[in-house]
Structures are given as C-alpha cells and as structure tokens.
Design an enzyme around this catalytic site. Structure first.
Site, mmCIF file in Angstrom:
data_model
loop_
_atom_site.group_PDB
_atom_site.id
_atom_site.type_symbol
_atom_site.label_atom_id
_atom_site.label_comp_id
_atom_site.label_asym_id
_atom_site.label_seq_id
_atom_site.Cartn_x
_atom_site.Cartn_y
_atom_site.Cartn_z
ATOM 1 N N CYS A 484 9.878 -4.343 -57.996
ATOM 2 C CA CYS A 484 10.377 -5.704 -57.753
ATOM 3 C C CYS A 484 9.426 -6.717 -58.372
ATOM 4 C CB CYS A 484 10.525 -5.941 -56.257
ATOM 5 S SG CYS A 484 11.931 -5.113 -55.494
ATOM 6 N N GLU A 486 5.683 -6.069 -57.970
ATOM 7 C CA GLU A 486 4.370 -5.511 -57.684
ATOM 8 C C GLU A 486 3.507 -5.421 -58.942
ATOM 9 O OE1 GLU A 486 7.640 -4.848 -56.259
ATOM 10 O OE2 GLU A 486 7.250 -2.718 -56.541
#
Length: 841
Positions: A484, A486
């Site tokens: 996502c 990270e």
C-alpha cells in the site's frame, strides 16, 4: 523353503506401498483438476474490439484477462504435497522448500496465449490462483465460501474439492503454519485477536515484502548468481563457524530454487520453439522465436534488451510469488530506472521504438492483472477484501546518485497505466523536488481520469524515513513504497507487516475499565471507571496504559510467529534476490537481509482523535455533559431523545481532526506519538527492530464492525477512519486544511502513511483544476507528507453504481493503498467511499 520376510521388510514394504498409492492419487487428482477450462465473467466490454489497449494484440490480451473469472488452481498444492511425501525428513527444510519450487516449475501447466510477448503465469493460466496449504490449509467450508461469496470469489470445481478433501487436508491440516501459530499464542493474545484489537498477517500468509532493487537482483545473470552461491558454500568454515551446517543448508536451498527458475525459462523456450515451428503466420512465428531466445538468454545470462529485461523480471516475480504467499507481492520497484539503459541502447541500435516499448509494457501490465491475490477467508479477508496482490510500481523520484529519476520510460509508464486502467499493478509516482513540472502534471492528468491511480509519494520524505531507520544514504535512495504505502530499501531489506492495530477499539476498552462491552469479557487492564476520572489527563493516561498493554501482546505474539515462519517456511529464492542473504548464508525470514524491519499498522487515527477531542471538550473543558451521560449514550448507540441530543453536540459542535485545528490535531499527535514510541525500537527476532505505519487496506471496515459507538458521534459498527484520513464529513474546511492537519504528524518516523482525498470531477476540470491538484500535492510534500491519492468521482455516480452495479462493471475506485472494481466491494465499503468528504478548491 520359501523366503520369509522379516518384520522390518514387511513394514518397509507397507510404507512403500502406501507412499506409491499416495503419489498415484496425486497424479490422478492433477489430471482431474487440469481437465477444467477457465471460467468466464462479464465485463462492460462486449468484445475485444471495444476493450482498452494500444492495438489489437493488447486489446485481445486485456479482454482475456478481464473476462476470465478468477479460479482456484490446485496444481501447486498437489505438487507440493508430492514433494513433501518424497523428500521430507531426508533433506533440510531450506532444501525442501527449494525442491517445492523446483518441482512446481518443472511440472506445472504452462501455456503461451495467442499474441503474448511476455510469457509465464503463476497458475495454469490467466486468473488462476494457487493455494499455499503449508501456510493455511483451507477447510471445505472455506472453499465453498470462496466459490459462493458475491465479492472477490474464486471458482472451485468438484474436482478441486475432492483433491482438497482427500489429499491436501489429510496431509496439511495439522502441519500448516497457521495451526502452529494459533497454538503458540497465549490466552490474552486470543482474547485480543477475537475482539478485533489487532489482526495477524501470518495467519494465512508468509512473511515477505520487498522489491527488486540490488545490483544482483536487477541485472545479474542466473548463472552469475549461482556462482556467487557456490562460492559462499565453498568458503564455509566448518572448523570455526558453529553455523556452517545451517548456512550450507540455506545456500543449498538457494541453488535448488535458482534451478527452478532456469527450468521454467527453459520450458517456455522449448514451448515457444515448438509453437513457432507450427505457426503459419510468419510474423507470429518470428515473435515466438524471439520469445524462445529471450527465455533461453535469461535462463542463464544477463538480459541484453528491453524485452529480455522484462521477461527476466517476470520469471523472478513468478518465483517469488509461487515460492510462498507474501501477499504484498514482489514488484520491480523503480521500473523506469531499471529499463532506461536498455531502452536507450535498443533505440540507438534500431531494435526498438517508442511504440513497441509501450506495447511490451502493456503486455507486462496484463501479466500483473492475470495474477489475483491468493484466496483469503475470515478475518484475513476482512483485512484485505480485494483481488489485488499489491504489486506497487514506483515511477520517477531520484536516482541512487541523487539526480532526477524521471526519464523517457517514466512517461511511457504513465501512458501505459492511463491506457490499460487496471487495478494492478498498483502504480504510483514518486515526486521529488527535482521532478519536472511536466511529469507531475501528466501524472495528475492520469489521476484525474478518476480510477485512483497513480498514487503520489514524497521522495525526500521516503529517504528521510529510511535514514531515520538506519539505512545508508545510497541505500535509502534506492528505496520507495510497496504494497500500500510501506517504505523499504528494495533488494536490501526485509520489512514484513504483521497486522493492523485498532486504535479506537482500545478507547472502548478503556471506557469500560478493561472489559469488551461486545462480549462482557475482561480483556484489558483494570484502569478504573472513567466516571471517576477528574481530568482528561487521567483518562488519556488510562488509554495509553491499555494501548501499551495490547501492543505488548501483539509484539510478543508476532515475534513468536516470526520465528515459526523462519523455521517452517524459509524462502531460498527470495533470499538469493535480497542482499546480504547469500553472504550471511541466512534466510530472508530469519534475518539474512542487510536491513530487517517489522511493521505494525495503526488504524483509525482520525476516529480516535475525534473521540478523545469530544471527551476532552464536552466532558472536561466545556462541561456540556457528564461522563455518565455520555457513557449511557454510547452504550445505547445514541438511542432515544437524550442519545440524539448528545450525538448532535458531539458530532457538530466539537473540534475535529482534518480542519487545521490544533485542539484536535494536538490530540492526534499525542496518540500517534505514543503509538509510535511504544512500538518503535523493539527487537523483532530478525536482527532488526519494529516500526509503525498508518494504513488500513480494508481493515477499517472490520475494525468498525467490532467497535461500538464513539464519543465523536460515530455509530456502532460504522467504519473507523482510513489511513491518516479524517473521519467522514469531519473535514469541513477544504483540502488544504486536511493536509495541514495531516502534516502535523511526524511522517518521517513511520514506515508510511496513507491519505485519501475525494473530489468531484467538476472541482478539478480544466487547466486551473489540474494546476490546483498538482499544487496540492507539492504543498503537502513540502510540509513533509508521505503519500496522497485521489478518488475523482461524484457522489451521485457512486450511489447509482451501488444501486445498479450491472451498469458499472468496470468502474474502478481508490479504496486504501489500492484501487478496486466497484462491484468487487462489499456494501459497507461502498458506503464508506460514498460517505467520504467530497472536496473542492
């Protein structure tokens, strides 16, 4: 006198007979599951001619990808079971895991679809989803659920069910890591897990999470890597190194896993050659011969061309995601920077032009879209209810030397994502202070189409995050975002996520003195009856005590799970692609990488901020109500005349996060700082440390389901806020106020933060609208923000799509760190997206 068999001979003969029967049963099951054609589904494109793509080839491939219904593929599970039956106990675990990949790539069904230029699928064909019973052995009820559910469903045949029931479950049900993980946890962990305080990623998947990034991973030939591994084996010191044997086993497993990719590439080369010999169309025959040459080249040596580099990467991608289920799938990282030297050399040599390069990229995009995420059930499905496998490609940013990273291929990638409009790969752009204005505006043009891609990331802030986590400057510049949002140092770092943490639920436990009101069970600390707290500070300290208590439980449990994963499921191929696993002779899952980080994802920062702000303002500062009155309203979910009155006050007359109001924003910062400080720096059992990031995937829906009414006016069961976004309709002062509030968080001390914003198309139309969008991104990044992404669609369209999904089969929206087709979302998630604040300038 006839020979008399000894008891040992009888025993051995019996085992051999059972062994052979089991292998024969697997062979028969493979024939059965392979007999089924891929199922189909309906899209808004009736024929390939009206599908998207730059030419007929791409349109046909895209149409096949979109009209094939995802389905369960039992080949991997069956072949893996046969490998374990033949070799378990006679070889080390890393060697066994290498054999699983080797045998799968040697025996799996392979095909080359008409017109394909990039070859290879994770399963039997497009949209085939292998299972991973060594991680989670699904029950028959699970498989029926996968088939029958309305969203994110996978077709399961009677032969699949029979193979699962008769072969996979008997062998794997007690062996799967999930069972060992659940048995290893304490009663306190189970209480918190079942209450929805946190989730556990290792429950149905393995560790993972990195991208292509190191020099070895980006360009070295497989034979070069093989030589590196063999040299490491040859240099082992059995006289002085007490870990020499375990290192030998790990390195041996790497060699076997590397053989697997060579075998797969050679198989595709042979298939392409056979097809070329039988092809009547001269142009297609020439393409197939080139495909064969590409596969043979990258089976052993370095890629020589743009086309060969893509094919090499795709084989690596298949190996990473077939070896185990990392969920947050392996990606090429800085695809534009990896490809640019090949692009320029090929163009100069006359082997390639811009149109053919774009065609190859669009073929790669089809390949990504052909790979649905492995099937999930239960809480894991609630965490991430999507087909997306989170292959997050970064474009732009800076080079490892610190120069502007935007190049010709960067613009090709933007054109590719604009044309293909796929939910995956999950494409983003990195925007640095050196990024050309033209590139930012082109990215905003693509985003303005309304389907949620690309997302925008702040390059300088990403580098700051990595430096703060102890990376060298050169390594930090090689990093970016995956999954996502990270952040990691690609090719050098292992940074698995461990689960989501429900910040608002902890307040509910605090307000009930350690008891979960949903069950009446004490799961937290006895921090006192909140009706007796004289000050807000007392309440907040009780909340922090509960937070620390549950973080302790979560970190302990995940550290245990990390060690189980390292012991049971080493990943020799992922290890050989990650520095410094070969040099250390140590697995990626066991601390072999140069950097080793573990992440815990905080969820609901907007909801917990507004809840605490309401308590502080209405009970302690303004004395608009007593704690007793507010508690009664919460326990009744604001029922009745009094509940309605109180909800009106807390909803409409309380400072809210997202409006650049320090009253609320200071509370946000205090909660975030505590969460970060309680997690960051703890040892993670892999020679590294824990850190936090702030993202929800779809877990904000689940966490809302298990959380009662909030002091902010949120009703019981409603979603909590996503990422670092404000609660729905709380942000009433426009997008610049939102980013001002969000920027008060110390993003550089996280591993990534996620900010969703929604605009009506009219708000950003025309040149002025485009410039406003670009300036919003630049301003937020100048303030230190990590990430921002946009849904650009009006509320009326979404409501109509909810009521008439048959008219919106290809509508794509941004959910969290991913885009998804509207029809694949559950009603609760659809409603949450509809209810997000619609911003304007």
């Amino acid at each position: 006198m006839p020979d008399i068999e000894t008891p040992a001979a009888v025993c051995n003969g019996g085992f051999a007979k059972l062994h052979n029967q089991a292998l024969a049963a697997i062979d028969a099951a493979l024939v059965a599951v392979r007999s089924h054609a891929a199922p189909t589904r309906v899209t808004s494109h009736a024929t390939w001619e009206d599908d998207r793509g730059m030419n007929e080839r791409v349109k046909r491939l895209r149409h096949q990808s979109e009209t094939t219904q995802p389905y369960l593929d039992m080949e991997r599970a069956l072949i893996e079971t046969a490998t374990y039956l033949e070799h378990e106990g006679s070889v080390s675990t890393p060697e066994l895991r290498g054999m699983v990949l080797r045998d799968y790539f040697a025996k799996k069904t392979i095909t080359i679809e008409p017109g394909e230029l990039i070859v290879g699928e994770k399963g039997r064909g497009p949209q085939a989803a292998p299972t991973f019973p060594e991680l989670c052995c699904h029950t028959l009820d699970d498989m029926h659920n996968m088939n029958d559910r309305e969203q994110v469903n996978f077709c399961v045949t009677a032969d699949d069910l029979a193979a699962q029931e008769n072969i996979v479950i008997p062998y794997w049900s007690a062996r799967a890591s999930r069972e060992k993980i659940m048995r290893a946890q304490t009663p306190a962990w189970h209480d918190a897990f079942e209450a929805g305080i946190f989730t556990e990623f290792y429950e149905q998947r393995a560790g993972g999470h990195t991208c292509l990034g190191s020099e070895r991973g980006v360009s070295a030939g497989f034979d070069e890597i093989r030589a590196d591994i063999q040299a490491a084996i040859d240099s082992l010191d059995y006289m002085a190194d007490e870990n020499a044997v375990s290192k030998r086993d790990e390195l041996s497993g790497m060699l076997i896993a590397l053989d697997a990719v060579t075998i797969l590439a050679e198989r595709y080369a042979e298939l392409a050659e056979r097809m070329a010999a039988e092809e009547s169309d001269a142009a297609r025959a020439a393409e197939l011969k080139q495909v064969a040459e590409n596969c043979r080249t990258v089976a052993h040596g370095r890629p020589q061309t743009f086309w060969q580099w893509i094919q090499r990467y795709w084989f690596i991608h298949l190996a990473i995601t077939s070896e185990t289920n990392p969920w947050d799938a392996y990606t090429p990282g800085r695809l534009d920077q990896h490809l640019i030297p090949y692009y320029r050399a090929d163009v100069e040599a006359g082997r390639l032009d811009r149109e053919h390069a774009l065609e190859l990229l669009e073929c790669l995009w089809v390949k990504f879209n052909n790979q649905p995420a492995p099937p999930k059930v239960g809480v894991t499905l609630k965490e991430s209810g999507t087909y997306s496998d989170f292959a997050n490609i970064n474009t732009g940013g800076i080079t490892p030397e610190g120069a502007d990273g935007v190049n010709e291929v960067s613009y090709l990638i933007l054109d590719c994502m604009d044309e293909m409009m796929f939910i995956q790969p999950n494409s983003n752009v990195q925007i640095s202070r050196k990024t050309p204005r033209r590139f930012l505006l082109r990215a905003c043009e693509v985003a303005r189409a309304g389907w949620g891609q690309p997302a925008f990331y702040n390059t300088e802030e990403i580098v700051d995050e990595l430096l703060a986590a102890g990376k060298s400057l050169s390594d930090a510049r090689r990093g970016g975002s995956s999954g996502c949002v990270e952040t990691g140092c690609w090719g050098y770092e292992a940074y698995p996520l461990t689960g989501y943490f429900n910040l608002p639920k902890i307040l509910e436990i605090t307000l009930h003195n350690g008891v979960d009101p949903c069950t009446g069970k004490r799961i937290g600390l006895a921090t006192g009856d909140p009706r007796g707290f004289a000050t807000y500070e007392e309440l907040f300290e009780a909340y922090l005590a509960q937070m620390r208590y549950f973080i302790d439980i979560k970190v302990r449990g995940s550290n245990v799970n990390t060690q189980i994963c390292a012991r049971e499921n080493p990943v020799p191929f992922m290890s050989l692609m990650t520095e410094d696993c070969i040099a250390r002779g140590q697995d990626y899952n066991a601390g072999g990488a140069r950097y080793n980080t573990t992440y815990l994802q905080g969820v609901g920062i907007g909801s917990i901020t507004d809840a605490l702000a309401s308590l502080k303002c209405n009970v302690y500062d303004e004395h608009r109500m007593t704690m007793d009155e507010l508690m009664d309203a919460l326990d009744s979910d604001f029922a009745g005349e009094e509940g309605t009155r109180i909800r009106g006050i807390v909803s409409r007359h309380t400072p809210k996060y997202g409006n650049d109001d320090d009253y609320a924003d200071d509370i946000m910062r205090a909660v975030f700082d505590a969460f970060r400080d309680y997690v960051t720096g703890r040892p993670n059992m892999r020679r590294g440390e824990w850190r936090v990031d702030m993202l929800p995937t779809t877990c904000h829906i689940y966490f809302g389901e298990v959380t009662g009414a909030s002091p902010s006016g949120r009703r019981a069961g409603e979603p909590v806020s996503d990422g670092i976004s404000p609660e729905a309709h709380a942000d009433v002062c426009g997008p610049t106020a939102v980013i001002a509030s969000c920027a008060k968080m110390d993003h550089a001390s996280t591993g990534g933060t996620l900010l969703n914003q929604k605009f009506a198309p009219a708000a950003i139309e025309g040149e002025r609208g485009l410039l406003n969008l670009a300036d919003l991104v630049r301003t937020y990044f100048d303030m230190g923000g990590h990430h921002i992404q946009f849904n650009i669609i009006d509320r009326a369209t979404l409501i109509d799509a909810r009521e008439h999904p048959e008219n919106y089969r290809d509508l794509i929206v941004r959910v969290a760190g991913f885009s998804e087709k509207w029809c694949n979302l559950g009603r609760e998630l659809q409603d949450e997206i509809i209810n997000r604040t619609e911003q304007g300038f």
